[in-house]
Scaffold this active site. Structure first.
Site, PDB file in Angstrom:
ATOM      1  N   MET A 192      69.659  87.426  36.632  1.00  0.00           N
ATOM      2  CA  MET A 192      71.042  87.124  36.227  1.00  0.00           C
ATOM      3  C   MET A 192      71.589  86.009  37.119  1.00  0.00           C
ATOM      4  O   MET A 192      71.749  86.188  38.328  1.00  0.00           O
ATOM      5  CB  MET A 192      71.921  88.377  36.300  1.00  0.00           C
ATOM      6  N   ALA A 193      71.840  84.868  36.481  1.00  0.00           N
ATOM      7  CA  ALA A 193      72.329  83.698  37.225  1.00  0.00           C
ATOM      8  C   ALA A 193      73.648  84.032  37.915  1.00  0.00           C
ATOM      9  O   ALA A 193      74.526  84.668  37.319  1.00  0.00           O
ATOM     10  CB  ALA A 193      72.510  82.529  36.261  1.00  0.00           C
ATOM     11  N   GLN A 204      61.985  83.302  38.536  1.00  0.00           N
ATOM     12  CA  GLN A 204      62.040  82.690  37.199  1.00  0.00           C
ATOM     13  C   GLN A 204      62.353  81.195  37.285  1.00  0.00           C
ATOM     14  O   GLN A 204      63.301  80.794  37.957  1.00  0.00           O
ATOM     15  CB  GLN A 204      63.114  83.371  36.352  1.00  0.00           C
ATOM     16  N   CYS A 248      67.213  81.378  27.583  1.00  0.00           N
ATOM     17  CA  CYS A 248      68.585  81.034  27.989  1.00  0.00           C
ATOM     18  C   CYS A 248      69.321  80.319  26.845  1.00  0.00           C
ATOM     19  O   CYS A 248      68.822  79.338  26.306  1.00  0.00           O
ATOM     20  CB  CYS A 248      68.561  80.155  29.244  1.00  0.00           C
ATOM     21  N   LYS A 274      59.957  85.282  29.651  1.00  0.00           N
ATOM     22  CA  LYS A 274      61.046  86.122  29.126  1.00  0.00           C
ATOM     23  C   LYS A 274      61.591  85.421  27.889  1.00  0.00           C
ATOM     24  O   LYS A 274      62.107  84.307  27.976  1.00  0.00           O
ATOM     25  CB  LYS A 274      62.131  86.315  30.183  1.00  0.00           C
ATOM     26  N   ASN A 316      64.010  94.659  26.969  1.00  0.00           N
ATOM     27  CA  ASN A 316      65.292  94.382  27.620  1.00  0.00           C
ATOM     28  C   ASN A 316      66.398  94.271  26.570  1.00  0.00           C
ATOM     29  O   ASN A 316      66.164  93.827  25.452  1.00  0.00           O
ATOM     30  CB  ASN A 316      65.148  93.070  28.419  1.00  0.00           C
ATOM     31  N   ASP A 342      70.583  96.096  26.356  1.00  0.00           N
ATOM     32  CA  ASP A 342      71.364  97.310  26.069  1.00  0.00           C
ATOM     33  C   ASP A 342      70.685  98.600  26.530  1.00  0.00           C
ATOM     34  O   ASP A 342      70.907  99.648  25.934  1.00  0.00           O
ATOM     35  CB  ASP A 342      71.700  97.401  24.570  1.00  0.00           C
ATOM     36  N   GLY A 386      69.720  94.833  33.057  1.00  0.00           N
ATOM     37  CA  GLY A 386      70.581  93.750  33.508  1.00  0.00           C
ATOM     38  C   GLY A 386      71.979  94.247  33.816  1.00  0.00           C
ATOM     39  O   GLY A 386      72.264  94.758  34.900  1.00  0.00           O
TER      40      GLY A 386
HETATM   41  C1  LIG Z   1      75.608  87.030  34.229  1.00  0.00           C
HETATM   42  C2  LIG Z   1      74.262  86.944  33.540  1.00  0.00           C
HETATM   43  C3  LIG Z   1      73.358  85.996  33.939  1.00  0.00           C
HETATM   44  C4  LIG Z   1      72.102  85.915  33.317  1.00  0.00           C
HETATM   45  N1  LIG Z   1      71.170  85.017  33.781  1.00  0.00           N
HETATM   46  C5  LIG Z   1      69.915  85.021  33.270  1.00  0.00           C
HETATM   47  C6  LIG Z   1      68.901  84.197  33.832  1.00  0.00           C
HETATM   48  O1  LIG Z   1      69.109  83.465  34.815  1.00  0.00           O
HETATM   49  N2  LIG Z   1      67.668  84.239  33.256  1.00  0.00           N
HETATM   50  C7  LIG Z   1      67.390  85.050  32.169  1.00  0.00           C
HETATM   51  O2  LIG Z   1      66.251  85.062  31.695  1.00  0.00           O
HETATM   52  N3  LIG Z   1      68.332  85.846  31.642  1.00  0.00           N
HETATM   53  C8  LIG Z   1      69.571  85.862  32.180  1.00  0.00           C
HETATM   54  N4  LIG Z   1      70.504  86.724  31.680  1.00  0.00           N
HETATM   55  C9  LIG Z   1      70.122  87.665  30.596  1.00  0.00           C
HETATM   56  C10 LIG Z   1      69.662  89.006  31.197  1.00  0.00           C
HETATM   57  O3  LIG Z   1      68.515  88.837  31.991  1.00  0.00           O
HETATM   58  C11 LIG Z   1      69.362  90.020  30.075  1.00  0.00           C
HETATM   59  O4  LIG Z   1      68.345  89.511  29.267  1.00  0.00           O
HETATM   60  C12 LIG Z   1      70.579  90.341  29.206  1.00  0.00           C
HETATM   61  O5  LIG Z   1      71.729  90.559  30.001  1.00  0.00           O
HETATM   62  C13 LIG Z   1      70.330  91.576  28.321  1.00  0.00           C
HETATM   63  O6  LIG Z   1      70.005  92.699  29.094  1.00  0.00           O
HETATM   64  P1  LIG Z   1      71.092  93.846  29.479  1.00  0.00           P
HETATM   65  O7  LIG Z   1      71.662  94.376  28.178  1.00  0.00           O
HETATM   66  O8  LIG Z   1      70.324  94.886  30.241  1.00  0.00           O
HETATM   67  O9  LIG Z   1      72.160  93.186  30.280  1.00  0.00           O
HETATM   68  C14 LIG Z   1      71.776  86.795  32.255  1.00  0.00           C
HETATM   69  C15 LIG Z   1      72.714  87.740  31.851  1.00  0.00           C
HETATM   70  C16 LIG Z   1      73.949  87.837  32.474  1.00  0.00           C
HETATM   71  C17 LIG Z   1      74.916  88.895  32.018  1.00  0.00           C
END
Ligand SMILES: Cc1cc2nc3c(=O)[nH]c(=O)nc-3n(C[C@H](O)[C@H](O)[C@H](O)COP(=O)(O)O)c2cc1C
Length: 328
Positions: A17-18, A70, A99, A138, A199, A201, A223
């Site tokens: 998560m960025a 990543q 992304c 991913k 991945n 939800d 996440g």
């Molecule tokens: C704040 C934020 C930053 C994210 N940054 C990245 C990232 O840098 N690289 C990536 O592959 N996914 C990124 N994601 C996506 C998450 O890795 C993940 O795929 C997405 O949130 C869905 O999963 P979750 O429902 O468990 O949150 C980001 C998501 C959020 C909310």
């Protein structure tokens, strides 16, 4: 559970998560039993050009291993060069192919690679050839709803030597809207030989168990459910292991966890930068608390470590009062 030669203690991983998954956050997640943490997405150009700000993102501490780092980009040679540098720090290299940020898509990186399978394949081939560590990707379930090619796309990457794949069950066009599709993870698992991690939800221990049962996937990646709740990893791993539902730490314990996180952030980032970044974490930590709306403004105004610790102590007192009130 194993990805390439990297053995993992359990099938519960942290999502990149960025702006969130820096060393301090990753160390906390590891403490709560997350078996594989991941850096945020890091620009291959920034690494290859030795950009100092990008290099900061490559900082990894011993307690973070095993860790996946990543990288993103659109040029196979630059990605290979970045991977060589990254492999000196990481146990696994992950390639971002999901992304949805416009600037990233415009450059042909991230989710745009789902529309250019030739380029995606060349990137995987060059990166796999450049390093000894396992390489994963991913991906999302497709570019948009009309895209039905993700299984073939993933198979073609597997043929180039990918060691594992992570699937976020939304399309690129969907951003974070709607529900993640878990069925696609099952289809992918059935089609591939390499480990498939799902991945999107997966928010509770019960979700994680249901996801693994319904899809047959090798692991889950968490996440947003970890934002302000790093203990979710203990709850999920324990539940998958033994069926036991571990309760959340009590309020005082939560404050101590936050203080430890604050300490780590300040140590790693310096006070000024850490305090700014901690504002959003505090809002996540205190989301849902009955008093948080009263202090939201105070959180957004914190500038120093002393102010932050003062606020935490104030929360602790308020939280204790709330707890006592709720008892009677
Ligand atoms: C704040 C934020 C930053 C994210 N940054 C990245 C990232 O840098 N690289 C990536 O592959 N996914 C990124 N994601 C996506 C998450 O890795 C993940 O795929 C997405 O949130 C869905 O999963 P979750 O429902 O468990 O949150 C980001 C998501 C959020 C909310």
């Amino acid at each position: 559970m194993q990805i390439g030669k990297v053995k993992l203690n359990n099938p519960v991983f942290a999502a990149p998560m960025a702006g969130v998954t820096n060393s301090a956050f990753r160390i906390i997640l590891k403490r709560f039993g997350c078996s594989l943490v991941c850096s945020e997405m890091i620009s291959s150009y920034g690494i290859a050009n030795e950009n100092p700000r990008t290099f900061n993102l490559l900082q990894v501490f011993p307690s973070e291993h095993p860790i996946s780092v990543q990288i993103f980009g659109n040029n196979p040679e630059i990605m290979a060069e970045a991977a060589r540098v990254t492999a000196t720090k990481a146990d696994i290299i992950d390639i971002n192919m999901g992304c949805p940020v416009p600037k990233v898509l415009k450059s042909g990186s991230g989710g745009a690679l789902l529309k250019d399978s030739d380029l995606a394949r060349r990137i995987v081939r060059e990166v796999v050839d450049a390093v000894d560590v396992p390489v994963t990707a991913k991906i999302r379930k497709g570019w948009d709803n009309s895209d039905n090619g993700i299984i073939d796309f993933a198979k073609s990457l597997e043929a180039e030597g990918l060691a594992g794949i992570i699937i976020h069950g939304r399309t690129v066009k969907q951003l974070y809207k709607g529900e993640a599709d878990w069925k696609i993870a099952r289809e992918l698992k059935e089609a591939l030989e390499i480990p498939v991690v799902g991945n999107g939800d997966i928010k509770t221990p019960e979700d994680a168990k249901r996801f693994l049962e319904e899809t047959g996937c090798d692991g889950v990646m968490i996440g947003r459910a970890a934002l302000g709740k790093p203990w979710i990893f203990k709850q999920i791993t324990k539940y998958l292991e033994s069926g036991e539902l571990v309760s959340e730490p009590d309020f005082e314990e939560q404050i101590e966890i936050i203080k430890y996180f604050v300490e780590l952030m300040v140590k790693l980032e310096g006070e000024e930068s850490a305090v700014l970044k901690l504002r959003k974490h505090l809002l996540w930590f205190f989301k849902g608390m009955p008093f948080v709306h009263q202090v939201r403004l105070n959180i957004s105004r914190i500038n120093t470590l002393d102010e932050l610790i003062g606020l935490l102590d104030e929360f602790k007192a308020k939280g204790t009062v709330e707890k006592v009130k709720n008892r009677y």
